[in-house]
Design a protein around this motif. Structure first.
Motif, PDB file in Angstrom:
ATOM      1  N   GLY A 330       0.817  -1.203   0.000  1.00  0.00           N
ATOM      2  CA  GLY A 330       0.000   0.000   0.000  1.00  0.00           C
ATOM      3  C   GLY A 330       0.848   1.250   0.000  1.00  0.00           C
ATOM      4  N   GLY A 331       0.234   2.360   0.370  1.00  0.00           N
ATOM      5  CA  GLY A 331       0.893   3.654   0.261  1.00  0.00           C
ATOM      6  C   GLY A 331       1.974   3.924   1.282  1.00  0.00           C
ATOM      7  N   GLY A 332       1.985   3.155   2.376  1.00  0.00           N
ATOM      8  CA  GLY A 332       3.048   3.312   3.343  1.00  0.00           C
ATOM      9  C   GLY A 332       2.741   4.327   4.428  1.00  0.00           C
ATOM     10  N   PHE A 333       3.806   4.764   5.146  1.00  0.00           N
ATOM     11  CA  PHE A 333       3.689   5.692   6.281  1.00  0.00           C
ATOM     12  C   PHE A 333       2.790   5.100   7.362  1.00  0.00           C
ATOM     13  CE2 PHE A 333       4.013   8.188   2.329  1.00  0.00           C
ATOM     14  CZ  PHE A 333       5.269   8.731   2.514  1.00  0.00           C
ATOM     15  N   GLY A 334       2.857   3.787   7.537  1.00  0.00           N
ATOM     16  CA  GLY A 334       1.918   3.072   8.385  1.00  0.00           C
ATOM     17  C   GLY A 334       1.166   2.082   7.522  1.00  0.00           C
ATOM     18  N   GLY A 335       0.029   1.613   8.002  1.00  0.00           N
ATOM     19  CA  GLY A 335      -0.722   0.635   7.225  1.00  0.00           C
ATOM     20  C   GLY A 335      -0.231  -0.771   7.480  1.00  0.00           C
ATOM     21  N   SER A 336      -0.103  -1.561   6.420  1.00  0.00           N
ATOM     22  CA  SER A 336       0.108  -2.993   6.580  1.00  0.00           C
ATOM     23  C   SER A 336       1.343  -3.502   5.847  1.00  0.00           C
ATOM     24  CB  SER A 336      -1.120  -3.759   6.053  1.00  0.00           C
ATOM     25  OG  SER A 336      -2.268  -3.431   6.799  1.00  0.00           O
ATOM     26  N   ALA A 337       1.809  -4.667   6.306  1.00  0.00           N
ATOM     27  CA  ALA A 337       2.835  -5.437   5.621  1.00  0.00           C
ATOM     28  C   ALA A 337       2.232  -6.784   5.243  1.00  0.00           C
ATOM     29  CB  ALA A 337       4.054  -5.651   6.520  1.00  0.00           C
ATOM     30  N   ILE A 338       2.823  -7.433   4.228  1.00  0.00           N
ATOM     31  CA  ILE A 338       2.424  -8.786   3.884  1.00  0.00           C
ATOM     32  C   ILE A 338       3.607  -9.720   4.119  1.00  0.00           C
ATOM     33  CG2 ILE A 338       0.597  -8.204   2.280  1.00  0.00           C
ATOM     34  CD1 ILE A 338       2.596  -8.668  -0.019  1.00  0.00           C
ATOM     35  N   VAL A 339       3.286 -10.956   4.449  1.00  0.00           N
ATOM     36  CA  VAL A 339       4.309 -11.954   4.777  1.00  0.00           C
ATOM     37  C   VAL A 339       3.948 -13.254   4.082  1.00  0.00           C
ATOM     38  CG1 VAL A 339       5.460 -13.215   6.621  1.00  0.00           C
ATOM     39  CG2 VAL A 339       4.642 -10.887   7.051  1.00  0.00           C
ATOM     40  N   LEU A 340       4.830 -13.760   3.236  1.00  0.00           N
ATOM     41  CA  LEU A 340       4.647 -15.072   2.618  1.00  0.00           C
ATOM     42  C   LEU A 340       5.327 -16.103   3.509  1.00  0.00           C
ATOM     43  CD1 LEU A 340       3.552 -16.636   0.146  1.00  0.00           C
ATOM     44  CD2 LEU A 340       5.813 -16.359  -0.889  1.00  0.00           C
ATOM     45  N   VAL A 341       4.568 -17.117   3.907  1.00  0.00           N
ATOM     46  CA  VAL A 341       5.069 -18.030   4.930  1.00  0.00           C
ATOM     47  C   VAL A 341       4.556 -19.441   4.669  1.00  0.00           C
ATOM     48  CG1 VAL A 341       3.119 -17.557   6.490  1.00  0.00           C
ATOM     49  CG2 VAL A 341       5.302 -18.273   7.450  1.00  0.00           C
ATOM     50  N   GLU A 342       5.349 -20.423   5.071  1.00  0.00           N
ATOM     51  CA  GLU A 342       4.849 -21.799   5.067  1.00  0.00           C
ATOM     52  C   GLU A 342       3.664 -21.877   6.029  1.00  0.00           C
ATOM     53  OE1 GLU A 342       5.931 -24.123   3.125  1.00  0.00           O
ATOM     54  OE2 GLU A 342       7.940 -23.476   2.501  1.00  0.00           O
ATOM     55  N   GLU A 343       2.622 -22.584   5.617  1.00  0.00           N
ATOM     56  CA  GLU A 343       1.425 -22.647   6.450  1.00  0.00           C
ATOM     57  C   GLU A 343       1.742 -23.179   7.846  1.00  0.00           C
ATOM     58  OE1 GLU A 343      -3.245 -23.525   5.694  1.00  0.00           O
ATOM     59  OE2 GLU A 343      -1.791 -24.694   4.561  1.00  0.00           O
TER      60      GLU A 343
END
Length: 379
Positions: A330-343
């Motif tokens: 997203g636009g940044g300055f806060g908000g969210s991160a995504i994480v790709l992970v083994e289930e």
């Protein structure tokens, strides 16, 4: 009470219909959409839901179950861009954009309720815009295509609300398909639905909501857009999409402004990261996408400089705990991160991120799985 029931309680009659439009999370391709570049978002199960009926008297009444205050009543003939109507600017802007485009929208009663987290970088505003546009398209028989709905929703946000966003968020909300990511070329709005069934491969994509609200109307987004446009002018191209990643070093050597150089480097390299990601997904090499995500975060952090301490910590803690890769989205300055992970590692990685936030004195983040959901639809 249902959204339709709430509508009836507000306006004294049942709505003509109920529609939903999702928020989105962007897998890869950030700040590329207003540069005619590539993006790859996917719709979330979280939606904005609108119960709507037509009016013929030029009155627009809007209400949100999620915002304190009563019904906001506006005159459709008097709608003016940047008129300071708060949250109601999003649905009102859609009515304005439709009428500006010549569509005979004569008023409406609208009641909205959303499960898309606000300020989390998950496109809560685009969901509001798209659901309003889809409802009015259906009710007034406008015959708009999904890309046309997205473009009108984007115009509402750009011209009426005053946020110079690209079209990715609205296209994702309008056009996404369940179980797929949307590979979108923002230059011509062509797109391809890419199968993205992580569970079948023993993987999970986590969204880490840092709880740090971001606001794209504060000028930082516009400044970066202006910097990208300045870079394109200096390089003699219409948009940065035209800069070949293989010749990026040559292009950067021609730029004297250090800030513009950083912005150009991010956009051109992130466009290339989208191309690398689609190639990996097409080849079934889903796990290999992880390092590309982390590489994208470094670029957003160091070149575009739109990250935050909380986003950086989410990425660092997730990767240290064994994630395949992570980045802010997203636009940044806060908000969210995504994480790709083994289930099998999802709970441990989530716990590690929560522990790191607690130790840093940050607000405990929200963590949930991003499951590719359907785009906008009538319920």
């Amino acid at each position: 009470m249902s959204v339709a029931g709430e509508f009836a309680a507000l306006y004294g009659a049942r709505p003509e219909g109920v529609w939903a439009a999702p928020g989105r999370v962007n897998l890869i391709g950030e700040y590329t959409d207003f540069n005619d570049g590539f993006v790859m978002p996917l719709a979330l199960p979280h939606t904005a839901v609108a119960a709507v009926s037509r009016r013929t008297d030029g009155v627009l009444r809007v209400h949100s179950a999620d915002v304190d205050g009563g019904v906001v009543q506006l005159d459709v003939d008097s709608l003016e861009p940047r008129s300071g109507t708060g949250w109601a600017a999003y649905p009102a802007g859609v009515v304005w954009a439709l009428r500006e485009a010549g569509h005979p929208v004569t008023g409406a009663d609208v009641h909205l309720a959303s499960t898309v987290p606000t300020g989390a970088g998950l496109s809560s505003s685009a969901a509001l815009e798209v659901v309003t546009a889809l409802a009015l398209d259906d009710l007034f028989g406008l015959g708009l295509s999904r890309p046309e709905i997205a473009v009108l929703a984007q115009r509402a946000e750009n011209a009426f609300v005053g946020v110079p966003c690209g079209v990715m968020d609205q296209m994702a909300s309008a056009c996404a398909a369940e179980g797929h990511a949307l590979f979108l070329d923002t230059r011509d709005l062509s797109y391809r639905q890419v199968p993205f069934d992580l569970a079948a491969r023993g993987l999970r994509l986590l969204v880490v909501d840092t709880r740090v609200k971001h606001a794209l109307g504060d000028g930082a987004y516009a400044e970066r857009r202006a910097g990208c446009e300045a870079g394109a002018r200096a390089l003699g191209v219409r948009t940065l999409r035209e800069v070949d990643a293989a010749r990026l070093s040559d292009a950067l050597a021609r730029l004297s402004d250090e800030t513009v150089r950083r912005y150009v480097r991010h956009v051109v390299s992130d466009n290339h990261r989208v191309e690398r990601t689609i190639a990996l997904l097409d080849a079934g090499e889903v796990r290999a996408v992880g390092p590309v995500l982390t590489e994208g975060h470094v670029s957003l952090r160091d070149d575009l400089r739109v990250s935050s301490p909380e986003l950086d910590l989410a990425v660092e803690a997730a990767n240290a705990a064994g994630a395949l890769g992570a980045r802010m989205t997203g636009g940044g300055f806060g908000g969210s991160a995504i994480v790709l992970v083994e289930e099998a590692a999802a709970e441990a990685v989530s716990a590690a991120v929560g522990k790191a936030f607690a130790e840093a004195g940050f607000t405990v983040p929200g963590v949930f799985a991003a499951i590719p959901a359907a785009g906008a639809r009538r319920l």
